[in-house]
Design an enzyme around this catalytic site. Structure first.
Site, short mmCIF file in Angstrom:
data_model
loop_
_atom_site.label_atom_id
_atom_site.label_comp_id
_atom_site.label_asym_id
_atom_site.label_seq_id
_atom_site.Cartn_x
_atom_site.Cartn_y
_atom_site.Cartn_z
N SER A 128 16.43 -6.48 0.71
CA SER A 128 16.97 -6.69 0.81
C SER A 128 17.34 -7.04 2.45
CB SER A 128 18.60 -6.55 0.51
OG SER A 128 18.86 -6.63 -0.17
N GLU A 157 0.89 -1.28 0.46
CA GLU A 157 0.02 0.45 -0.01
C GLU A 157 0.56 1.27 0.36
OE1 GLU A 157 -2.72 -0.05 3.29
OE2 GLU A 157 -3.92 -2.17 2.05
N PRO A 158 0.10 2.69 0.16
CA PRO A 158 0.99 3.41 -0.60
C PRO A 158 1.99 3.57 1.10
CG PRO A 158 -1.16 3.80 -1.53
CD PRO A 158 -1.10 3.01 -0.31
N GLN A 172 30.35 -0.02 -16.24
CA GLN A 172 32.00 -0.10 -16.30
C GLN A 172 32.74 -0.47 -17.58
OE1 GLN A 172 32.70 1.93 -14.35
NE2 GLN A 172 34.39 2.65 -14.54
N GLY A 198 32.27 1.07 -20.62
CA GLY A 198 32.58 2.74 -20.06
C GLY A 198 31.50 4.20 -21.13
N GLU A 205 9.24 -7.44 -3.76
CA GLU A 205 9.23 -9.24 -3.08
C GLU A 205 10.20 -9.08 -1.63
OE1 GLU A 205 7.76 -11.49 -6.94
OE2 GLU A 205 7.98 -12.47 -5.34
C1 FAD Z 1 8.08 -1.75 -9.94
C2 FAD Z 1 7.45 -3.02 -8.64
C3 FAD Z 1 6.98 -3.98 -8.82
C4 FAD Z 1 6.19 -4.40 -7.96
N1 FAD Z 1 5.12 -5.67 -7.58
C5 FAD Z 1 3.92 -5.53 -6.45
C6 FAD Z 1 3.35 -6.56 -6.77
O1 FAD Z 1 3.03 -7.03 -8.31
N2 FAD Z 1 2.34 -6.63 -5.65
C7 FAD Z 1 3.09 -5.82 -4.24
O2 FAD Z 1 1.98 -5.97 -3.58
N3 FAD Z 1 3.81 -5.19 -4.51
C8 FAD Z 1 4.77 -4.96 -5.22
N4 FAD Z 1 5.77 -3.42 -5.25
C9 FAD Z 1 5.90 -3.40 -3.70
C10 FAD Z 1 7.35 -4.09 -3.02
O3 FAD Z 1 6.63 -5.20 -2.88
C11 FAD Z 1 7.58 -3.37 -2.06
O4 FAD Z 1 8.04 -1.77 -2.97
C12 FAD Z 1 8.00 -3.59 -1.49
O5 FAD Z 1 8.12 -4.80 -0.53
C13 FAD Z 1 9.18 -2.72 -0.20
O6 FAD Z 1 8.05 -2.16 0.58
P1 FAD Z 1 7.72 -0.50 0.47
O7 FAD Z 1 8.27 0.26 -0.88
O8 FAD Z 1 6.60 0.32 1.40
O9 FAD Z 1 9.34 0.41 1.40
P2 FAD Z 1 9.63 0.03 2.76
O10 FAD Z 1 8.43 -1.10 3.66
O11 FAD Z 1 8.91 1.70 3.81
O12 FAD Z 1 11.08 0.14 3.37
C14 FAD Z 1 11.41 1.29 3.38
C15 FAD Z 1 12.97 0.83 3.57
O13 FAD Z 1 13.41 0.40 4.91
C16 FAD Z 1 13.42 -0.71 5.30
N5 FAD Z 1 12.94 -0.78 6.64
C17 FAD Z 1 11.27 -1.03 6.30
N6 FAD Z 1 11.72 -2.15 7.32
C18 FAD Z 1 12.89 -2.59 8.20
C19 FAD Z 1 13.01 -2.70 9.26
N7 FAD Z 1 12.09 -3.74 10.58
N8 FAD Z 1 14.61 -3.34 9.53
C20 FAD Z 1 14.92 -2.76 8.93
N9 FAD Z 1 14.88 -2.27 7.48
C21 FAD Z 1 13.94 -1.71 7.43
C22 FAD Z 1 13.55 -1.21 4.16
O14 FAD Z 1 14.08 -2.61 3.29
C23 FAD Z 1 13.48 -0.06 2.82
O15 FAD Z 1 15.22 -0.10 3.16
C24 FAD Z 1 6.15 -4.29 -6.38
C25 FAD Z 1 7.36 -2.52 -6.67
C26 FAD Z 1 7.62 -1.48 -6.98
C27 FAD Z 1 9.11 -0.80 -7.37
#
Ligand code: FAD
Length: 382
Positions: free
Chosen positions: A369, A127-128, A339, A342, A366
């Protein structure tokens, strides 16, 4: 221990490799540049049976296994990741939840078209306001008579807005448990349902020929029987789907990493500097040797995770290791391949520029890291 492919797997790998080189490679750069969805390529992938690889024949599938899907993803991503993620999301996130958790009626209604590739489905978890912390889901679904009324929004949903998208499965809060925690369930929302709006596609850094949208649900009503599996099992369902999906994303990352080796090898032999091919210089040779080592070890990691999954063993940690390692390797190899190229590596006409732009999302989608490290550490007892 034997990681050699069976004859069937080898034949599949070879035919997808040829398809990627002959059919995908010539057209994908233009789709990427224009941000258009490659319907013709997807149609041909459907004809080859790629969307049905891990599904039984009774649902129109190829009767293969999840590893077969991974092999296909690796070969596609060796040439292009937009096409590979379209297949990955269609199978692992789109059709698989219905196959694993759907009622016989839901399977009969949706699977034949999804499995043939004629239709696509999305999986709406993120979600957003929340991604990694999926328990923070805000979208709500309330049972009103014999209908679910859904309100909320989903972000970044792959395959959710193509001309052939027929549904999105959406996770939503459907109640509160006795301990006060959220009850999460999964609901099928067919495309075109009133109140379900698909926003225009995002402007992305990479995966530009794949389809990604924000979705909103505004008093969106679907029949009660669109509940996928048991009410309140949403959390367990998406954990299972994401565990499997990580192996698939690892395979895709290995493909990208190997594609970087392919392109770098070719370029190192062609490009001359200081009177000889740059491939004669040990600095370049060592880069390519390291890239090959990384692609190879990442491949073994996803083979291992897939083997454990297919043997019915616990594969959570192996899948997280494979995804974490392969995505790191993909980013490393994309950086080094650029790299080696170039200045041309910075030009979009070269595939490595596409690989570079497509690699970063592999460390995010998904499960980031950081999330993979959390899963591994938790599994080690921390
Ligand atoms: C092109 C694209 C396609 C996608 N397709 C799908 C899809 O089909 N269906 C779907 O449901 N989602 C989809 N996603 C969403 C994707 O799975 C999420 O963006 C991803 O899981 C990360 O969630 P977030 O963007 O809310 O980041 P956040 O959860 O807000 O994380 C922000 C940062 O904080 C870190 N973080 C968060 N919690 C912790 C913690 N407890 N400890 C340490 N670090 C933490 C994260 O690792 C990250 O570095 C897609 C995303 C993109 C960009």
């Amino acid at each position: 221990m034997d990681f050699r492919l069976t004859e069937e797997h080898e034949a599949l790998r070879d035919s997808v490799r040829e398809f990627a080189r002959e059919v995908v490679a010539p057209v994908i750069a233009e789709h990427y540049e224009k941000h258009t969805f490659p319907y013709e390529v997807v149609r041909q992938m459907g004809k080859m049976g790629l969307f049905g690889l891990p599904f039984p024949e009774e649902h129109g599938g190829m009767g293969g296994d999840y590893f077969a899907l991974c092999l296909a993803l690796e070969e596609l991503a060796r040439v292009d990741s937009s096409v590979a993620i379209t297949l990955e999301a269609a199978v692992s996130l789109g059709a698989m939840p219905i196959y694993r958790f759907g009622t016989p009626e839901q399977k009969e209604r949706w699977l034949p078209r999804l499995v043939s590739g004629e239709a696509l489905a999305g999986f709406g978890l993120t979600e957003p306001g929340t991604g990694s912390d999926a328990g923070g889901t805000q979208t709500r679904a309330v049972l009103d008579g014999d209908e679910w009324v859904i309100n909320g929004s989903k972000a970044f949903i792959t395959n959710s807005g193509t001309d052939i998208t027929v549904l999105v499965t959406v996770t939503a809060v459907t109640g509160t448990r006795p301990d006060g925690s959220k009850e999460l369930s999964t609901i099928i929302v067919p495309s075109g349902t009133p109140g379900f709006t698909v926003a225009p596609g995002y402007s992305k850094v990479g995966w530009n020929a794949s389809d990604t949208h924000e979705l909103t649900f505004d008093d969106c009503r679907v029949p009660a029987e669109n509940l996928l599996g048991e009410r309140g099992r949403g959390f367990a369902q998406f954990l299972r789907i994401l565990d499997e999906g990580r192996i698939a994303i690892a395979a895709l990352a290995v493909g990208l990493a190997q594609g970087c080796v392919d392109e770098s090898l070719k370029y190192a032999k062609e490009r001359h500097a200081f009177g000889q091919p740059i491939g004669n210089y040990q600095a370049i040779q060592f880069k390519i040797a390291d890239m090959e080592m990384k692609a190879h070890t990442a491949r073994l990691a996803y083979y291992d995770a897939a083997a454990r999954m297919l043997a019915g063993e616990d594969f959570k940690r192996s899948a997280a290791i494979a995804k974490l390692h392969a995505s790191t390797v993909a980013v490393d190899n994309a950086r080094e391949a650029t790299q080696i190229h170039g200045g041309y590596g910075f030009m979009n006409e070269y595939p490595v520029a596409r690989f570079w732009r497509d690699s970063k999302i592999l460390e995010i989608g998904e499960g980031t890291s950081e999330v993979q490290r959390m899963i591994i550490a938790r599994d080690l007892g921390l």
